[in-house]
Scaffold this motif. Structure first.
Motif, PDB file in Angstrom:
ATOM      1  N   LEU A 160       0.824  -1.209   0.000  1.00 57.82           N
ATOM      2  CA  LEU A 160       0.000   0.000   0.000  1.00 57.82           C
ATOM      3  C   LEU A 160       0.858   1.259   0.000  1.00 57.82           C
ATOM      4  CD1 LEU A 160      -2.925  -0.839   2.423  1.00 57.82           C
ATOM      5  CD2 LEU A 160      -3.039  -0.373  -0.011  1.00 57.82           C
ATOM      6  N   ARG A 161       2.108   1.130   0.469  1.00 57.55           N
ATOM      7  CA  ARG A 161       2.947   2.325   0.557  1.00 57.55           C
ATOM      8  C   ARG A 161       3.807   2.531  -0.676  1.00 57.55           C
ATOM      9  NH1 ARG A 161       5.032   2.909   6.733  1.00 57.55           N
ATOM     10  NH2 ARG A 161       3.268   4.145   7.443  1.00 57.55           N
ATOM     11  N   ARG A 162       3.684   1.615  -1.680  1.00 60.47           N
ATOM     12  CA  ARG A 162       4.549   1.765  -2.846  1.00 60.47           C
ATOM     13  C   ARG A 162       4.302   3.100  -3.514  1.00 60.47           C
ATOM     14  NH1 ARG A 162       4.678  -3.319  -6.716  1.00 60.47           N
ATOM     15  NH2 ARG A 162       4.493  -1.689  -8.272  1.00 60.47           N
ATOM     16  N   GLU A 163       5.371   3.832  -3.736  1.00 56.95           N
ATOM     17  CA  GLU A 163       5.219   5.169  -4.294  1.00 56.95           C
ATOM     18  C   GLU A 163       4.925   5.114  -5.782  1.00 56.95           C
ATOM     19  OE1 GLU A 163       7.393   8.346  -3.030  1.00 56.95           O
ATOM     20  OE2 GLU A 163       6.813   7.838  -0.974  1.00 56.95           O
TER      21      GLU A 163
END
Lengths: 202, 371
Positions: free
Chosen positions: A8-11
């Protein structure tokens, strides 16, 4: 859990972010404009008598509030067909036609989408309204208070007065365009039948 | 705030001979290097962006006829594209606070744009739809740019949406009736705020998401069920507190022991019990005493379990304990004695409470030294 958190935090690459956000931020208002313009262009027209008052909205500025004598309060005895099964927000359909003086008249109110459109009839869908069954009675008693999203007319700052003055003499009428899906859109506001503001498509 | 506290402590350590003067300065420098977050220039940049955005909104609200409507729409679209492009450029250049300021400006312009459409076509009764559109815009910007400011904006707008669509969470309206689609949208928006907060690592947005979730639960309980929201909040609080403070934690658990989850639990549990007490209108003296004993016992229990570790829990438990004590003193003694006697007894009770709390504090301190 942790893997999901990392996923979910992948930029997102900033340029892709620009494209995605741009599509939504431009697309949403754009779609709203096209939707409304389509009703103005293609909708069926009907005229109502109205009584405006003049307040202000923080984001959108001055407007006159419009109440429609014929459709804002509808006599419950006009209700036809099946009643809502549960208490809750319901959208009701009005069947309208032109009256003798050229103003719109309500012929019937119903829960289900009316079928078999007679010539000259227009179907208008209300905003969700509060429906509570009064006791055990199957009939709809009293007045139904309805709104259609056409209860405001935005005017340039300070120009609501002319409409307001005419309101006192009951001379204001509004031409409304109604789409096939029953959505209403104000097309003209008129005093003594003369258009005060004509709404351009865009 | 934290830096001032830290520098004071470091000074104290240097004076006590625990640290060399050079070490202290090095520690502070290291802290400053890693926490450049909220410096004055970035705060000013965001404030400037808010002012510019507000100016755009005011321009729309003036409904100025000198600028034709298509031109106004075009102007807003140019602002949105310009803001997003600028933010993209700033992110590529690693100027994150400039990007944040530009995204805030973009979101305000987007809100102005949606408002402009409403004004152009004289929409009314669409407040909830308006708030929802604006929230969706903020969510998309926050998720795509991993932006904390956009996540906070999304949280605030989402709360605004929830209050609009629920008529003040359904508590103030006489209307009761299930609105399933509305509940689903509210919960989906809440989850999206959570994702936005997680992606942008914004603690503030996380809190807003938690508040949003609680509000949504209260709304659904109030409208769609026979449950009393106060009981529900107390129950949620008890579960959250138990999960945060009593359950054995796995090493990769997403929250820390006696941490935020416990704090939410403690506040909800004690606050919920207070609301139940205010709602229930118990009139018999034994009933009042029994309920008061429950609240007092709960606050002491919370204090003993987590008060030593978490300052917020400790303070809130003290607060609840004091309120409850004053309440029972008022309920019981006030009727038996005159006002002078009431004040005297009130003083006695407060003194006894202060003594009890001091003992508790001492116990925590001792435990702290031992570990």
């Amino acid at each position: 859990m942790r893997a999901l958190g990392q996923l979910l935090r992948r930029e997102i690459h900033p340029v892709l972010a620009l494209l995605l956000a741009g599509c939504v931020l431009i697309g949403l208002p754009g779609w709203m404009i096209l939707d409304r313009a389509a009703i103005l262009r293609n909708g069926a027209e009907i005229v109502f008598k109205t009584a405006p008052v003049d307040p202000r909205d923080l984001m959108r500025g001055d407007y006159v509030r419009l109440r429609y004598e014929e459709i804002s309060n509808v006599d419950g005895s006009l209700f036809k067909g099946e009643l809502p099964a549960h208490d809750g927000p319901v959208r009701l359909w009005l069947t309208l036609h032109d009256g003798e003086d050229g103003l719109g008249v309500v012929k019937a109110v119903s829960l289900n989408t009316p079928v078999n459109r007679a010539p000259g009839e227009i179907f208008l869908r209300s905003n969700p309204t509060r429906w509570t069954r009064s006791g055990s009675s199957e009939a709809v008693a009293g007045q139904l208070s309805l709104s259609f999203g056409i209860e405001r007319y935005y005017v340039p700052e300070g120009e609501g007065l002319e409409i307001e003055a005419a309101r006192n003499q009951q001379r204001t009428t509004v031409a409304v365009r109604i789409s096939d899906k029953g959505d209403a859109q104000i097309a003209r506001i008129m005093i003594d039948g003369k258009a005060l503001y004509e709404e351009p498509l865009y | 705030m934290l830096r001032r506290y830290l520098s004071r402590e470091i000074e104290e350590w240097i004076r006590g001979g625990l640290l060399d003067a050079g070490q202290g300065a090095a520690l502070l420098r290291d802290h400053d290097r890693r926490h450049t977050g909220l410096n004055l220039s970035s705060v000013l940049a965001v404030l400037a962006a808010v002012l510019f955005g507000a100016a755009v909104i005011a321009l729309v609200a003036a409904n100025w006829e000198l600028i034709a409507r298509p031109l106004r729409v075009a102007m807003i679209l140019v602002f949105i594209i310009g803001g997003l492009s600028g933010a993209t450029f700033a992110v590529l250049r690693n100027a994150h606070w400039i990007a944040e300021a530009l995204l805030v400006f973009t979101l305000l312009c987007f809100g102005a744009g949606v408002a402009l459409v409403g004004q152009m076509y004289h929409l009314s009764g669409d407040e909830a739809a308006f708030m929802l559109s604006w929230t969706i815009g903020a969510l998309v910007v926050s998720v795509t740019y991993s932006s904390p400011m956009a996540a906070i904006s999304a949280g605030l707008l989402a709360l605004g949406y929830l209050f609009t669509v629920s008529d003040g969470l359904g508590i103030f309206s006489s209307w009761h009736g299930p609105d399933l689609a509305g509940y689903i949208v509210a919960l989906v928006v809440t989850a999206a705020v959570g994702v936005a907060a997680w992606r942008s690592r914004s603690v503030m947005a996380g809190h807003l998401g938690a508040v949003m979730l609680l509000c949504a639960v209260v709304w659904i309980a109030e409208e769609a069920t026979e449950l009393n929201p106060s009981y529900l909040l107390a129950a949620i609080g008890a579960v959250a507190f138990a999960a945060g403070s009593l359950m054995p934690l796995q090493s990769d658990a997403p929250f820390s022991r006696h941490g935020t989850l416990s704090a939410y639990g403690a506040v909800l549990l004690l606050g919920g019990l207070g609301m139940v007490q205010a709602d229930a209108e118990i009139t018999s003296l034994p009933g009042i005493m029994a309920f008061a004993a429950l609240v007092l016992g709960t606050s002491v229990g919370v204090l003993v379990v987590a008060g030593g570790e978490n300052r917020l829990i400790r303070r809130f438990a003290y607060f609840a304990f004091s309120c409850e004590t004053i309440y029972i003193v008022g309920e019981t003694l006030g009727s038996l004695l005159g006002s002078a006697g009431f004040l005297f007894f009130g003083g006695l009770v407060l003194a006894a409470m202060a003594y009890a709390m001091m003992r508790l504090e001492k116990r925590f301190k001792k435990e702290g030294v031992q570990t």
